[in-house]
Motif scaffolding. Structure first.
Motif, PDB file in Angstrom:
ATOM      1  N   ALA A 143      -1.170   9.356  -3.108  1.00  0.00           N
ATOM      2  CA  ALA A 143      -0.817   8.130  -2.653  1.00  0.00           C
ATOM      3  C   ALA A 143      -0.683   7.099  -3.595  1.00  0.00           C
ATOM      4  O   ALA A 143       0.309   6.195  -3.668  1.00  0.00           O
TER       5      ALA A 143
ATOM      6  N   ARG B 180      -3.836   0.599  -2.698  1.00  0.00           N
ATOM      7  CA  ARG B 180      -3.125  -0.386  -3.023  1.00  0.00           C
ATOM      8  C   ARG B 180      -3.505  -0.684  -4.739  1.00  0.00           C
ATOM      9  O   ARG B 180      -4.747  -0.786  -4.938  1.00  0.00           O
TER      10      ARG B 180
ATOM     11  N   TRP C  82       0.837  -1.181   0.099  1.00  0.00           N
ATOM     12  CA  TRP C  82      -0.088  -0.111   0.120  1.00  0.00           C
ATOM     13  C   TRP C  82       0.906   1.239   0.040  1.00  0.00           C
ATOM     14  O   TRP C  82       2.028   1.287   0.563  1.00  0.00           O
ATOM     15  N   THR C  83       0.248   2.330  -0.604  1.00  0.00           N
ATOM     16  CA  THR C  83       1.064   3.675  -0.539  1.00  0.00           C
ATOM     17  C   THR C  83       0.126   4.608   0.157  1.00  0.00           C
ATOM     18  O   THR C  83      -1.085   4.532  -0.185  1.00  0.00           O
ATOM     19  N   THR C  84       0.652   5.701   0.696  1.00  0.00           N
ATOM     20  CA  THR C  84      -0.310   6.628   1.440  1.00  0.00           C
ATOM     21  C   THR C  84       0.085   7.996   1.162  1.00  0.00           C
ATOM     22  O   THR C  84       1.166   8.129   0.732  1.00  0.00           O
ATOM     23  N   HIS C  85      -0.683   8.845   1.473  1.00  0.00           N
ATOM     24  CA  HIS C  85      -0.633  10.209   1.635  1.00  0.00           C
ATOM     25  C   HIS C  85      -1.357  11.095   2.414  1.00  0.00           C
ATOM     26  O   HIS C  85      -2.840  10.568   2.608  1.00  0.00           O
TER      27      HIS C  85
END
Length: 285
Positions: free
Chosen positions: A281, A202, A178-181
């Motif tokens: 993200a 994701r 997963w990537t986030t912001h």
């Protein structure tokens, strides 16, 4: 102003802190970093008879790896979260939001547990814990219990904590892949959020396989943006698809109107910031 007189105790264990709170009843307050409590005391918006200082309780400090999750002690300071390699590796959204909490002085004194227990709907960290589906360990006279973040925030400045309970830790699930912001709009630097958006995405084979989003200051508690999550799931990872999904950011929200922004303006901001947060993200250009 000068705070009203109070007694002061500094326990060294969680059990001692619980006993001190239970003995004082509803007239006690927990002191951690003091960044939320001290201003309230000075303005005499609260006048506790006892302050229970949990700063000496070693169990409440630090970050540890617990297999599929990180466990963050309630008195872990914001500045320590920003430097912690486990947070950077497994819960970057927590660090991204913490970096925008107050100023350097606040981050060096304030604690994650204090911020969450204060439950200000304009605070940055409550929404992050909701988006990450964190759980909270709480200790009271009857033992310890676990409360999901979605159930911890009950109303404006109100949590599921009983007067004789202490927040012990926050359990944040790891989300590999997963990537986030965290996106936040403020009037001036270091101010409370007019609106904030915590986003986790994701991607898979050119699509958004899953998304988790929560909104800051769009109601009396953090709000899970379920409509946006639904629209994003399985959608192509494109600007147009994200923009369309972001249009649902205001669903179920009840944003306040105050001296800083109207409810309508907050709804507009939620749409704009949700789009920005998801694009950032997901690395979507």
């Amino acid at each position: 102003m000068i705070p009203a007189a109070f007694d002061y105790t500094r326990p060294s264990t969680v059990d001692d802190a619980v006993r001190a709170l239970a003995g004082a009843g509803e007239d006690a307050k927990v002191l951690a970093g003091g960044q939320s409590l001290i201003p309230v005391l000075r303005m005499r918006l609260a006048a506790p008879t006892v302050l229970v200082d949990i700063g000496a309780v070693a169990e409440l400090r630090g970050v540890r790896d617990d297999g599929d999750a990180l466990v963050v002690g309630a008195t872990t300071r914001h500045a320590d979260l920003l430097r912690d390699p486990l947070v950077a590796a497994h819960a970057p959204l927590l660090a991204q939001a913490t970096a925008q909490v107050g100023d350097r002085q606040v981050r060096h004194l304030g604690t994650i547990g204090g911020s969450l227990s204060h439950a200000d709907p304009a605070g940055d960290l409550p929404g992050v814990t909701v988006a990450l589906e964190a759980t909270f360990e709480v200790a009271g006279p009857g033992g310890r219990r676990t409360v999901p973040a979605a159930e911890f925030f009950v109303d404006f400045l109100t949590t599921a904590l009983a007067p004789d309970e202490v927040l012990v830790s926050v359990r944040v699930p790891k989300r590999p892949g997963w990537t986030t912001h965290y996106e936040k709009f403020v009037r001036v630097a270091q101010a409370w959020a007019i609106v904030g958006v915590a986003a986790a995405v994701r991607r898979e084979n050119g699509t958004i396989a899953e998304a988790r989003l929560a909104l800051t200051n769009m109601g009396t508690t953090p709000l899970r943006a379920a409509g946006v999550e639904e629209a994003l799931t399985g959608a192509p990872a494109t600007v147009d698809a994200v923009a369309s999904a972001a249009g649902r950011a205001g669903e179920g929200a009840d944003p306040p109107t105050d001296v800083f922004a109207s409810a309508g303006y907050r709804r507009h901001l939620a749409t704009v910031l949700t789009k920005r947060a998801v694009l950032a993200a997901g690395g979507i250009v």
